[in-house]
Scaffold this motif. Structure first.
Motif, mmCIF file in Angstrom:
data_model
loop_
_atom_site.group_PDB
_atom_site.id
_atom_site.type_symbol
_atom_site.label_atom_id
_atom_site.label_comp_id
_atom_site.label_asym_id
_atom_site.label_seq_id
_atom_site.Cartn_x
_atom_site.Cartn_y
_atom_site.Cartn_z
ATOM 1 N N CYS A 44 55.230 -6.878 -23.528
ATOM 2 C CA CYS A 44 55.262 -6.992 -22.082
ATOM 3 C C CYS A 44 54.714 -8.345 -21.655
ATOM 4 O O CYS A 44 53.950 -8.970 -22.373
ATOM 5 N N PRO A 45 55.090 -8.814 -20.481
ATOM 6 C CA PRO A 45 54.802 -10.200 -20.118
ATOM 7 C C PRO A 45 53.328 -10.498 -19.884
ATOM 8 O O PRO A 45 52.906 -11.622 -20.049
ATOM 9 N N GLN A 46 52.514 -9.505 -19.477
ATOM 10 C CA GLN A 46 51.115 -9.764 -19.200
ATOM 11 C C GLN A 46 50.258 -8.615 -19.709
ATOM 12 O O GLN A 46 50.704 -7.470 -19.757
ATOM 13 N N ASP A 47 49.022 -8.964 -20.076
ATOM 14 C CA ASP A 47 48.060 -7.965 -20.496
ATOM 15 C C ASP A 47 47.236 -7.576 -19.274
ATOM 16 O O ASP A 47 46.234 -8.210 -18.951
ATOM 17 N N GLU A 48 47.640 -6.546 -18.585
ATOM 18 C CA GLU A 48 47.041 -6.206 -17.308
ATOM 19 C C GLU A 48 45.598 -5.731 -17.464
ATOM 20 O O GLU A 48 44.749 -6.028 -16.630
ATOM 21 N N ILE A 49 45.315 -4.982 -18.532
ATOM 22 C CA ILE A 49 43.955 -4.492 -18.717
ATOM 23 C C ILE A 49 42.996 -5.650 -18.990
ATOM 24 O O ILE A 49 41.894 -5.708 -18.438
ATOM 25 N N TRP A 50 43.411 -6.614 -19.827
ATOM 26 C CA TRP A 50 42.555 -7.752 -20.103
ATOM 27 C C TRP A 50 42.343 -8.579 -18.837
ATOM 28 O O TRP A 50 41.228 -9.044 -18.564
ATOM 29 N N SER A 51 43.381 -8.750 -18.044
ATOM 30 C CA SER A 51 43.229 -9.466 -16.783
ATOM 31 C C SER A 51 42.241 -8.752 -15.862
ATOM 32 O O SER A 51 41.407 -9.385 -15.200
ATOM 33 N N GLN A 52 42.324 -7.428 -15.832
ATOM 34 C CA GLN A 52 41.410 -6.656 -14.993
ATOM 35 C C GLN A 52 39.972 -6.791 -15.484
ATOM 36 O O GLN A 52 39.035 -6.927 -14.680
ATOM 37 N N ILE A 53 39.783 -6.770 -16.809
ATOM 38 C CA ILE A 53 38.440 -6.939 -17.363
ATOM 39 C C ILE A 53 37.842 -8.278 -16.939
ATOM 40 O O ILE A 53 36.676 -8.360 -16.534
ATOM 41 N N ARG A 54 38.642 -9.328 -17.011
ATOM 42 C CA ARG A 54 38.150 -10.654 -16.625
ATOM 43 C C ARG A 54 37.803 -10.702 -15.128
ATOM 44 O O ARG A 54 36.781 -11.282 -14.729
ATOM 45 N N GLN A 55 38.644 -10.105 -14.307
ATOM 46 C CA GLN A 55 38.370 -10.082 -12.874
ATOM 47 C C GLN A 55 37.085 -9.315 -12.570
ATOM 48 O O GLN A 55 36.267 -9.739 -11.736
ATOM 49 N N GLU A 56 36.901 -8.186 -13.254
ATOM 50 C CA GLU A 56 35.686 -7.396 -13.052
ATOM 51 C C GLU A 56 34.448 -8.164 -13.509
ATOM 52 O O GLU A 56 33.392 -8.096 -12.853
ATOM 53 N N ALA A 57 34.567 -8.902 -14.618
ATOM 54 C CA ALA A 57 33.444 -9.705 -15.096
ATOM 55 C C ALA A 57 33.054 -10.766 -14.069
ATOM 56 O O ALA A 57 31.868 -10.964 -13.769
ATOM 57 N N GLU A 58 34.035 -11.454 -13.528
ATOM 58 C CA GLU A 58 33.750 -12.489 -12.535
ATOM 59 C C GLU A 58 33.119 -11.890 -11.280
ATOM 60 O O GLU A 58 32.188 -12.469 -10.697
ATOM 61 N N SER A 59 33.590 -10.726 -10.863
ATOM 62 C CA SER A 59 33.029 -10.062 -9.693
ATOM 63 C C SER A 59 31.587 -9.642 -9.937
ATOM 64 O O SER A 59 30.708 -9.840 -9.079
ATOM 65 N N ASP A 60 31.317 -9.071 -11.107
ATOM 66 C CA ASP A 60 29.957 -8.640 -11.435
ATOM 67 C C ASP A 60 28.999 -9.824 -11.495
ATOM 68 O O ASP A 60 27.834 -9.726 -11.083
ATOM 69 N N MET A 61 29.476 -10.950 -12.029
ATOM 70 C CA MET A 61 28.630 -12.142 -12.110
ATOM 71 C C MET A 61 28.222 -12.636 -10.728
ATOM 72 O O MET A 61 27.095 -13.093 -10.525
ATOM 73 N N LYS A 62 29.127 -12.554 -9.776
ATOM 74 C CA LYS A 62 28.807 -12.981 -8.416
ATOM 75 C C LYS A 62 27.757 -12.071 -7.790
ATOM 76 O O LYS A 62 26.877 -12.517 -7.052
ATOM 77 N N GLN A 63 27.851 -10.774 -8.104
ATOM 78 C CA GLN A 63 26.910 -9.821 -7.532
ATOM 79 C C GLN A 63 25.545 -9.895 -8.195
ATOM 80 O O GLN A 63 24.521 -9.662 -7.546
#
Length: 287
Positions: A44-63
């Motif tokens: 499949c063209p994108q790894d959606e779960i890995w992308s979500q993990i990265r987004q969640e990591a960036e969000s948690d770091m800001k908080q």
């Protein structure tokens, strides 16, 4: 002793882009235990779960900036879930005699050789996120849930086992038992979408078979009776729930969608959809 910073270098390399970084199940599963994909035959063209993990990591770091170094090293410095998982497990399981670099290289090679492991990792993540109300996010599961981490270490040890690297497989089993308090023999066969909730005290024997979408709570034993050799451990069907402290013993079958109550001692077959409780276990209902 290697530090966390040593693991910040992504060893996934550019060759991953054609195999794993594009690997994610993009079709819908027909099974009830996960909304993510099973049996997807195309890359499949994108790894959606890995992308979500990265987004969640960036969000948690800001908080909470306290998490910044952990998230950068464990997640954001890696281009793929496989690279991150290899390094994170290696840091958890290293010893004075087996370095995290050596373990990470071996784990990553196994993931490159067998795409089914990567598929199962993603289904396990999706299953925990869906079925465990204590799971806040994918990244929370990836970093903090020892049942998930123990399961992924088993998957890599199982790869070593079937490749004939039995000594290495048993080393991983021993380290997982020491680090996560979960003892899964690398010879066992385990499907995807597995949730091992809390995980402490879980034991799975060498000839056990666990289907897809199974939930196992803490202090569960899938063991032998001590009266037989060879194929001596339970066979657990798809969608089974095994409650805390339950013992399922011997080469018996717990059929799909059955439930085993907390503290039950199961010595005989459990029919499909049935609920078994007590010591010795008895059938009290079905669904």
């Amino acid at each position: 002793m290697l530090t966390m910073a040593a693991a910040c270098t992504d060893n996934s390399g550019p060759h991953l882009s054609s195999s794993f970084s594009k690997f994610i199940r993009c079709c819908r599963s027909s099974t009830p235990y996960t909304k993510n994909v099973k049996n997807c035959s195309k890359i499949c063209p994108q790894d959606e779960i890995w992308s979500q993990i990265r987004q969640e990591a960036e969000s948690d770091m800001k908080q909470d900036p306290l998490l910044s170094d952990l998230y950068r090293c464990a997640i954001l410095s890696h281009s793929s879930l496989e690279g991150a998982l290899s390094n994170y497990l290696a840091l958890k399981l290293r010893t004075d005699y087996v370095s995290s670099d050596a373990l990470a290289a071996a784990f990553h090679k196994a993931l490159l050789e067998d795409a089914e492991i990567g598929r199962a990792v993603r289904e396990d993540l999706a299953a925990v996120r869906e079925r465990d109300p204590a799971c806040l996010s994918y990244v929370h599961c990836f970093l903090n849930f020892k049942g998930f981490l123990a399961c992924q270490a088993y998957r890599l040890a199982h790869k070593f086992w079937i490749d004939g690297r039995t000594a290495a497989a048993l080393l991983i089993q021993s380290r997982v038992s020491e680090v996560f308090a979960v003892d899964i023999h690398p010879g066992a066969e385990i499907g995807s979408g597995l949730v091992i909730d809390h995980a402490t005290g879980v034991v799975v024997g060498e000839t056990a078979v666990i289907g897809d979408g199974v939930t196992i709570l803490h202090n569960v034993t899938l063991g032998g009776t001590g009266k037989a050799g060879g194929d001596r451990h339970p066979k657990i069907g798809d969608g089974v729930l095994i409650g805390a402290g339950a013992k399922v013993l011997g080469n018996i079958v717990v059929r799909r969608n059955a439930r085993i109550g907390a503290g039950a001692v199961v010595l005989k077959e459990v029919p499909e959809g049935a609920t078994a409780v007590g010591n010795p276990a008895r059938i009290v209902g079905s669904r």
